[in-house]
Scaffold this motif. Structure first.
Motif: not given
Length: 155
Positions: A84-98, A126-136
């Motif tokens: 959260m403190n280093h948003p430049e390293i976050i990849k938002w296009n990773q595959p996500y599956r519950d 435009n995603m859920s909190d769980r999905k955002a945490v997963h990506h981070i």
């Protein structure tokens, strides 16, 4: 005919309602302040591979920092905070599956309101909190595998 016990009469009911209303008002007026260290729990789905990676990184961190009381949840929370403190390293296009298999994080309520509130990551992307945490968390894991250090994460 009038009742002897005021609870059975209508005036008794009004009296009782008035007393409960006073109690509610008193509790609202004299309510306790919210604790500054109150946490918000977020669970995120993990695949068997990512679960294995998180656990092995935790064991490595425990070996490097034996004086820290690290559990899986606290380690996940540290990874999330770093991301959260280093948003430049976050990849938002990773595959996500519950996967219905979850791990937990417990960030402070203040942090949750800042990073996942009305102007946070989940609203911006435009995603859920769980999905955002997963990506981070997975982004920070991949950053660790590319040469990041535990020292930056665990302070």
């Amino acid at each position: 005919m009038e009742y002897i016990n005021p609870l059975f009469s209508d005036s008794g009911k009004v009296l009782k309602d008035e007393q409960t209303r006073r109690k509610r008002v008193r509790n609202e007026k004299n309510g306790r302040a919210v604790r500054s260290d109150k946490t918000h729990s977020i669970k995120f789905p993990v695949t068997p591979v990512s679960q294995m990676k998180l656990r092995s990184h935790l064991r490595q961190a425990k070996r490097l920092y034996p004086h820290k009381n690290l559990t899986q949840t606290t380690f996940n929370t540290l990874l999330l905070r770093y991301g959260m403190n280093h948003p430049e390293i976050i990849k938002w296009n990773q595959p996500y599956r519950d996967t219905k298999v979850y791990m937990h994080t417990k960030i402070l309520k203040k942090e949750y309101e800042i990073y996942f509130g009305p102007h946070g990551f989940s609203v911006q992307k435009n995603m859920s909190d769980r999905k955002a945490v997963h990506h981070i968390i997975l982004s920070v894991l991949s950053w660790l595998e590319r040469g990041g250090t535990y020292e930056e994460i665990i302070q």
